[in-house]
Design a protein around this motif. Structure first.
Motif, PDB file in Angstrom:
ATOM      1  N   CYS A 107      28.552  33.332  35.512  1.00 36.00           N
ATOM      2  CA  CYS A 107      29.335  33.428  36.784  1.00 36.00           C
ATOM      3  C   CYS A 107      30.691  34.194  36.541  1.00 36.00           C
ATOM      4  O   CYS A 107      31.414  34.242  37.553  1.00 36.00           O
ATOM      5  CB  CYS A 107      29.624  32.059  37.284  1.00 36.00           C
ATOM      6  N   LYS A 108      30.800  34.851  35.721  1.00 35.92           N
ATOM      7  CA  LYS A 108      31.987  35.855  35.335  1.00 35.92           C
ATOM      8  C   LYS A 108      33.315  34.789  35.487  1.00 35.92           C
ATOM      9  O   LYS A 108      34.455  35.253  36.305  1.00 35.92           O
ATOM     10  CB  LYS A 108      31.989  36.908  36.374  1.00 35.92           C
ATOM     11  N   LEU A 109      33.310  33.484  34.779  1.00 33.63           N
ATOM     12  CA  LEU A 109      34.426  32.678  34.802  1.00 33.63           C
ATOM     13  C   LEU A 109      34.626  32.117  33.625  1.00 33.63           C
ATOM     14  O   LEU A 109      33.875  32.012  32.582  1.00 33.63           O
ATOM     15  CB  LEU A 109      34.258  31.675  35.728  1.00 33.63           C
TER      16      LEU A 109
ATOM     17  N   GLY B 297      37.015  27.466  34.038  1.00 29.87           N
ATOM     18  CA  GLY B 297      36.575  27.298  35.526  1.00 29.87           C
ATOM     19  C   GLY B 297      35.765  26.101  35.997  1.00 29.87           C
ATOM     20  O   GLY B 297      35.662  25.372  34.962  1.00 29.87           O
ATOM     21  N   HIS B 298      35.260  26.025  37.167  1.00 26.09           N
ATOM     22  CA  HIS B 298      34.696  25.145  37.775  1.00 26.09           C
ATOM     23  C   HIS B 298      33.128  25.385  38.092  1.00 26.09           C
ATOM     24  O   HIS B 298      32.816  26.375  38.746  1.00 26.09           O
ATOM     25  CB  HIS B 298      35.134  24.425  39.051  1.00 26.09           C
TER      26      HIS B 298
ATOM     27  N   GLY C  45      35.844  29.602  46.849  1.00 24.13           N
ATOM     28  CA  GLY C  45      36.380  30.503  45.515  1.00 24.13           C
ATOM     29  C   GLY C  45      37.505  31.256  45.865  1.00 24.13           C
ATOM     30  O   GLY C  45      38.089  31.948  44.976  1.00 24.13           O
TER      31      GLY C  45
ATOM     32  N   LEU D  77      39.714  28.529  44.374  1.00 23.51           N
ATOM     33  CA  LEU D  77      39.387  28.242  43.011  1.00 23.51           C
ATOM     34  C   LEU D  77      38.614  29.066  42.100  1.00 23.51           C
ATOM     35  O   LEU D  77      37.739  29.556  42.855  1.00 23.51           O
ATOM     36  CB  LEU D  77      38.689  26.751  43.475  1.00 23.51           C
ATOM     37  N   PRO D  78      38.660  28.850  40.984  1.00 23.98           N
ATOM     38  CA  PRO D  78      37.620  29.442  40.170  1.00 23.98           C
ATOM     39  C   PRO D  78      36.322  28.684  40.028  1.00 23.98           C
ATOM     40  O   PRO D  78      36.142  28.103  38.897  1.00 23.98           O
ATOM     41  CB  PRO D  78      38.328  29.623  38.627  1.00 23.98           C
TER      42      PRO D  78
ATOM     43  N   GLY E  90      32.093  28.609  40.095  1.00 24.19           N
ATOM     44  CA  GLY E  90      30.689  29.195  40.185  1.00 24.19           C
ATOM     45  C   GLY E  90      29.852  28.407  40.381  1.00 24.19           C
ATOM     46  O   GLY E  90      29.920  27.167  40.310  1.00 24.19           O
TER      47      GLY E  90
ATOM     48  N   HIS F 103      30.370  35.207  41.232  1.00 23.98           N
ATOM     49  CA  HIS F 103      30.463  33.964  40.819  1.00 23.98           C
ATOM     50  C   HIS F 103      29.238  33.013  41.306  1.00 23.98           C
ATOM     51  O   HIS F 103      29.234  31.823  41.012  1.00 23.98           O
ATOM     52  CB  HIS F 103      31.587  33.203  41.317  1.00 23.98           C
TER      53      HIS F 103
END
Length: 395
Positions: free
Chosen positions: A209-211, A215-216, A241, A244-245, A247, A269
């Motif tokens: 998710c590119k996090l 991240g969450h 999003g 917040l970070p 995904g 994400h």
């Protein structure tokens, strides 16, 4: 006991009904019973399984969803019922199969009991989804009362009517539909546990998710179909999003996959993946996410939600539908069904909380999720009682 399930909703490509039936077949076999499923297929063929078999009858495909077929011709199904001579004939489709089952005369002096097993509610799944923006739920129910009367005509010819959980029972009885017993579904407990949490897997999924690992991570599972309302979750994650970070991993496929891909657009994400049938892999994913998120308010029961909770995953749920019965403030945030803004707010509230006690509460609740073995024992006991009553009536 031999049970033949004439099951139009059994799909070789997956789905909640298939998950339930496959596991039920194994359990019943271990108990000394046999389950034979008659399902629509692209060709006539038989799959032998431990505890029974799947008998595919060549059938036309279902319009708009190639994962499913339509059981239409009574003759091959009656022939199979004659051949297998069951003690119980189950059915869950309210359309053509309901009448095929009721019109089967039985074999010799033996009369198999007919059981209608309610897995879904078409009023919730379709009219309330189609017309929910222009009419109240009560008005829609009144307009489609003809459907409940229609159901009554074939239910009167079944020996028992059972549902898959208390939410379905309450919904149907409120509309005057007959229900004889609530057979709450269970899950394969041995496959799902908080102990399967894997931080490396979580980090890998966040990377998809590119996090970063901080991240969450949210998980959604289910068919890509309008009744599942995945656009609500997709839009909510997009909104959340922005602050917040977060995904989202969605496991599933279906008629709406292309539409969901367009909805996601260029968002890095949110990722769509095909469903996994590897139970160990699925259990590890469920145990490793930060929360399971759901959207459908027409869900009759929500087996996947129980699997997620048994894995120790906290929940973000709509305030309506079968899954709402799982909500507990200790490990759940709820939102207004069908409302992406409310869902985004629930995501924000969830990740604003201290995550350790939420996960601890979910892990504690995991032990209370009903097992599928217990469900099967209760169902067989119910059928034994119905058979005894029917036998005494005809003696």
């Amino acid at each position: 006991m031999r049970i033949v399930d004439v099951n139009e909703f059994y799909s070789p490509t997956g789905g909640g009904v298939r998950t339930y039936v496959d596991r039920k077949m194994t359990i019943l076999g271990e108990m000394g019973h046999e389950l034979i499923v008659i399902a629509p297929g692209r060709e006539d063929r038989v799959e032998e399984r431990a505890g029974g078999r799947i008998v595919y009858v060549k059938s036309p495909g279902m319009p708009f969803d190639s994962n499913y077929g339509l059981l239409w011709d009574a003759a091959p199904i009656h022939e199979l019922l004659d051949r297998y001579d069951p003690d119980v004939v189950e059915n869950c489709s309210p359309w053509r199969p309901a009448w095929i089952v009721t019109d089967w005369p039985g074999t010799g002096n033996k009369r198999a009991i007919r059981s209608f097993f309610v897995h879904n509610d078409n009023v919730e799944a379709y009219p309330k989804r189609w017309f929910g923006g222009v009419a109240s739920p009560q008005a829609i129910e009144r307009a489609f009362a003809w459907y409940d009367r229609y159901q009554g005509r074939f239910l009167d010819r079944h020996d028992t009517v059972v549902t898959n959980g208390p939410a379905m029972t309450a919904r149907l009885r409120a509309r005057g539909v007959r229900v004889d017993a609530t057979m709450t579904l269970g899950i394969e407990r041995r496959h799902f546990s908080p102990a399967f949490r894997d931080e490396e897997l979580r980090a890998a999924l966040l990377d998809e998710c590119k996090l970063p690992p901080g991240g969450h991570l949210l998980l959604g599972i289910g068919r890509h179909h309008p009744e599942k309302r995945w656009p609500v979750v997709i839009d909510a994650v997009g909104r959340a999003g922005a602050k917040l970070p977060v995904g989202l991993i969605l496991l599933g496929r279906g008629m709406a996959t292309k539409a969901l891909e367009r909805r996601i657009g260029e968002s890095p994400h949110i990722r769509l993946f095909r469903p996994t049938y590897d139970r160990a892999r699925l259990a590890a994913i469920m145990a490793s996410v930060d929360a399971y998120i759901h959207a459908s308010d027409a869900e009759p029961f929500g087996l996947v939600g129980y699997e997620a909770l048994a894995s120790g995953a906290p929940l973000i749920l709509p305030d309506a539908g079968g899954m709402a019965a799982l909500a507990d403030p200790l490990y759940t945030e709820t939102y207004r069904a069908r409302d992406a803004v409310s869902c985004a707010e629930a995501i924000g509230r969830f990740f604003a909380r201290d995550q350790a006690p939420i996960r601890a509460a979910a892990a504690a609740a995991a032990d209370g999720v009903l097992s599928d073995e217990e469900h099967a024992r209760r169902l067989i006991a119910h059928y034994d009682a119905v058979i005894a009553t029917a036998t005494a009536r005809t003696a």
